[in-house]
Write a protein that holds these residues in place. Sequence first.
Motif, mmCIF file in Angstrom:
data_model
loop_
_atom_site.group_PDB
_atom_site.id
_atom_site.type_symbol
_atom_site.label_atom_id
_atom_site.label_comp_id
_atom_site.label_asym_id
_atom_site.label_seq_id
_atom_site.Cartn_x
_atom_site.Cartn_y
_atom_site.Cartn_z
ATOM 1 N N PHE A 1 0.849 -1.183 0.000
ATOM 2 C CA PHE A 1 0.000 0.000 0.000
ATOM 3 C C PHE A 1 0.892 1.243 0.000
ATOM 4 C CE2 PHE A 1 -2.108 -3.467 2.094
ATOM 5 C CZ PHE A 1 -3.423 -3.416 1.667
ATOM 6 N N LEU A 2 0.574 2.191 -0.852
ATOM 7 C CA LEU A 2 1.354 3.422 -0.907
ATOM 8 C C LEU A 2 0.951 4.361 0.228
ATOM 9 C CD1 LEU A 2 1.357 4.151 -4.745
ATOM 10 C CD2 LEU A 2 3.210 3.203 -3.346
ATOM 11 N N PRO A 3 1.890 5.169 0.739
ATOM 12 C CA PRO A 3 1.559 6.124 1.804
ATOM 13 C C PRO A 3 0.787 7.317 1.253
ATOM 14 C CG PRO A 3 3.821 6.410 1.111
ATOM 15 C CD PRO A 3 3.308 5.202 0.370
ATOM 16 N N SER A 4 0.188 8.082 2.151
ATOM 17 C CA SER A 4 -0.477 9.330 1.759
ATOM 18 C C SER A 4 0.580 10.349 1.347
ATOM 19 C CB SER A 4 -1.313 9.866 2.920
ATOM 20 O OG SER A 4 -0.465 10.164 4.022
ATOM 21 N N ASP A 5 0.163 11.425 0.683
ATOM 22 C CA ASP A 5 1.096 12.427 0.150
ATOM 23 C C ASP A 5 2.073 12.985 1.189
ATOM 24 O OD1 ASP A 5 0.153 12.103 -2.398
ATOM 25 O OD2 ASP A 5 -1.180 13.838 -2.338
ATOM 26 N N PRO A 6 1.611 13.331 2.409
ATOM 27 C CA PRO A 6 2.579 13.898 3.375
ATOM 28 C C PRO A 6 3.701 12.941 3.765
ATOM 29 C CG PRO A 6 0.322 14.350 4.059
ATOM 30 C CD PRO A 6 0.241 13.357 2.946
ATOM 31 N N LEU A 7 3.465 11.629 3.629
ATOM 32 C CA LEU A 7 4.469 10.650 4.055
ATOM 33 C C LEU A 7 5.221 10.002 2.887
ATOM 34 C CD1 LEU A 7 2.544 9.024 7.025
ATOM 35 C CD2 LEU A 7 4.723 10.245 7.181
ATOM 36 N N LYS A 8 4.886 10.380 1.651
ATOM 37 C CA LYS A 8 5.556 9.782 0.488
ATOM 38 C C LYS A 8 7.065 10.007 0.467
ATOM 39 C CE LYS A 8 1.769 9.297 -2.800
ATOM 40 N NZ LYS A 8 1.115 9.812 -4.032
ATOM 41 N N PRO A 9 7.584 11.137 0.968
ATOM 42 C CA PRO A 9 9.048 11.304 0.970
ATOM 43 C C PRO A 9 9.769 10.399 1.974
ATOM 44 C CG PRO A 9 7.924 13.439 1.093
ATOM 45 C CD PRO A 9 6.903 12.381 1.372
ATOM 46 N N TYR A 10 9.019 9.761 2.882
ATOM 47 C CA TYR A 10 9.639 9.034 3.989
ATOM 48 C C TYR A 10 9.362 7.536 3.974
ATOM 49 C CZ TYR A 10 9.153 13.903 5.377
ATOM 50 O OH TYR A 10 9.158 15.277 5.377
ATOM 51 N N ILE A 11 8.207 7.145 3.436
ATOM 52 C CA ILE A 11 7.778 5.744 3.479
ATOM 53 C C ILE A 11 7.758 5.181 2.065
ATOM 54 C CG2 ILE A 11 5.973 4.143 4.221
ATOM 55 C CD1 ILE A 11 7.264 5.814 6.493
ATOM 56 N N ARG A 12 8.499 4.106 1.849
ATOM 57 C CA ARG A 12 8.495 3.469 0.521
ATOM 58 C C ARG A 12 7.134 2.820 0.276
ATOM 59 N NH1 ARG A 12 12.787 2.485 -2.701
ATOM 60 N NH2 ARG A 12 14.335 2.714 -1.034
ATOM 61 N N HIS A 13 6.675 2.050 1.244
ATOM 62 C CA HIS A 13 5.325 1.485 1.193
ATOM 63 C C HIS A 13 5.001 0.827 2.530
ATOM 64 C CE1 HIS A 13 7.761 -2.010 -0.432
ATOM 65 N NE2 HIS A 13 7.169 -2.576 0.607
ATOM 66 N N TYR A 14 3.727 0.533 2.732
ATOM 67 C CA TYR A 14 3.268 -0.335 3.813
ATOM 68 C C TYR A 14 2.987 -1.694 3.188
ATOM 69 C CZ TYR A 14 2.275 4.302 5.720
ATOM 70 O OH TYR A 14 2.372 5.610 6.108
ATOM 71 N N TYR A 15 2.971 -2.738 4.001
ATOM 72 C CA TYR A 15 2.624 -4.041 3.444
ATOM 73 C C TYR A 15 1.908 -4.886 4.485
ATOM 74 C CZ TYR A 15 6.947 -5.595 5.792
ATOM 75 O OH TYR A 15 7.924 -5.847 6.719
ATOM 76 N N ILE A 16 1.132 -5.810 3.960
ATOM 77 C CA ILE A 16 0.426 -6.786 4.800
ATOM 78 C C ILE A 16 0.813 -8.175 4.332
ATOM 79 C CG2 ILE A 16 -1.831 -7.779 5.334
ATOM 80 C CD1 ILE A 16 -2.968 -4.925 5.258
ATOM 81 N N PHE A 17 1.248 -8.998 5.269
ATOM 82 C CA PHE A 17 1.619 -10.375 4.977
ATOM 83 C C PHE A 17 0.715 -11.285 5.791
ATOM 84 C CE2 PHE A 17 3.962 -14.200 6.309
ATOM 85 C CZ PHE A 17 4.252 -14.763 5.072
ATOM 86 N N LYS A 18 0.048 -12.224 5.107
ATOM 87 C CA LYS A 18 -0.836 -13.162 5.787
ATOM 88 C C LYS A 18 -0.483 -14.586 5.380
ATOM 89 C CE LYS A 18 -4.857 -10.072 6.106
ATOM 90 N NZ LYS A 18 -6.274 -9.865 5.681
ATOM 91 N N SER A 19 -0.558 -15.480 6.345
ATOM 92 C CA SER A 19 -0.347 -16.901 6.082
ATOM 93 C C SER A 19 -1.313 -17.703 6.935
ATOM 94 C CB SER A 19 1.099 -17.292 6.400
ATOM 95 O OG SER A 19 1.265 -18.684 6.295
ATOM 96 N N ASP A 20 -2.158 -18.483 6.279
ATOM 97 C CA ASP A 20 -3.140 -19.296 7.003
ATOM 98 C C ASP A 20 -2.655 -20.721 7.242
ATOM 99 O OD1 ASP A 20 -5.022 -17.270 7.227
ATOM 100 O OD2 ASP A 20 -5.824 -17.658 5.222
ATOM 101 N N ALA A 21 -1.484 -21.040 6.718
ATOM 102 C CA ALA A 21 -0.954 -22.395 6.888
ATOM 103 C C ALA A 21 -0.363 -22.542 8.286
ATOM 104 C CB ALA A 21 0.118 -22.672 5.842
ATOM 105 N N ASP A 22 -0.926 -23.447 9.054
ATOM 106 C CA ASP A 22 -0.460 -23.657 10.429
ATOM 107 C C ASP A 22 0.717 -24.630 10.406
ATOM 108 O OD1 ASP A 22 -0.260 -23.522 13.119
ATOM 109 O OD2 ASP A 22 -2.142 -24.540 13.572
ATOM 110 N N SER A 23 1.828 -24.141 9.845
ATOM 111 C CA SER A 23 2.981 -25.015 9.659
ATOM 112 C C SER A 23 4.271 -24.244 9.949
ATOM 113 C CB SER A 23 3.011 -25.555 8.226
ATOM 114 O OG SER A 23 3.062 -24.484 7.305
ATOM 115 N N THR A 24 5.386 -24.938 9.900
ATOM 116 C CA THR A 24 6.694 -24.328 10.150
ATOM 117 C C THR A 24 7.523 -24.352 8.874
ATOM 118 O OG1 THR A 24 6.696 -25.016 12.476
ATOM 119 C CG2 THR A 24 8.833 -24.502 11.496
#
Length: 270
Positions: free
Chosen positions: A6-29
């Motif tokens: 996800f891209l940051p809002s305009d005021p934070l674009k000079p500082y944040i490359r992006h936000y991200y969400i990582f999900k894993s539903d596999a109950d494994s190692t």
Amino acid sequence: MEFKQFLPSDPLKPYIRHYYIFKSDADSTFEDVVFPSGDMEVIFNLGNGSWESLVNNSFKKTPKIELWGQITKPLAIRSTGKHAMLGIKFYTHSASYFFNDQMGVFNDSITDLRDVIGGSADVLHQKLLETEGEQKRIDLLEAFLLKRLINHEKKTFHINKVADILNSILKDASGSNITYIASRHNITTRYLQRLLHQHTGLSPKSYDKINRFQQSLKMISKNEEPFTNIAYACGYFDQSHFIRDFKSFTGLTPSSYLDNLTPVNQLLFP
């Protein structure tokens, strides 16, 4: 597994490359390896799973709120259970806007953010856990970051100088150019080195090497060009130079990397 940016809002674009969400539903190692990226990150673990990183030849559990310093060599990690993670990826120089410490102290480590900025990290983590919806969670992150940015306005001059120096290094990382860059900013080359390490955790040489490596990693993952072409396109002297640097950052040769793509790297370079 699911990975979304996800891209940051305009005021934070000079500082944040992006936000991200990582999900894993596999109950494994599974085990994986993290490679140097040139950027620092903060990760809020919002699921029930756990992560461990290899420290002194044994795996240690990472904190619920992770501050990732500059990774300068391959770092082994191990995942157990189901995950929901919300991350902030800063630009190379910009984490320094938000934290008081010298960035070099975090190199090759995963630090508990609560130990760095105190209880405000805990408060934000709890709000994120209580909030549903991806955008609402990102809005909470942005409000938190904007408040910290305002409180650290006095750092702007030096960090803007660092950003300008990094841009110049991308064009030419030779010793003569480093001397010229320092002269243009009316500082010595030694002070330039110290300034970069303080605000990025990297030296000019290591920044250039990691940047070249990341370029090559993206090209290798597409598997469209021979290694010789990739080596020259990314600024290496020859293929042996390329392979040597690649192995120092991954523990693998480029061909071995392609044969052993890990779950996380397959998400990052689809």
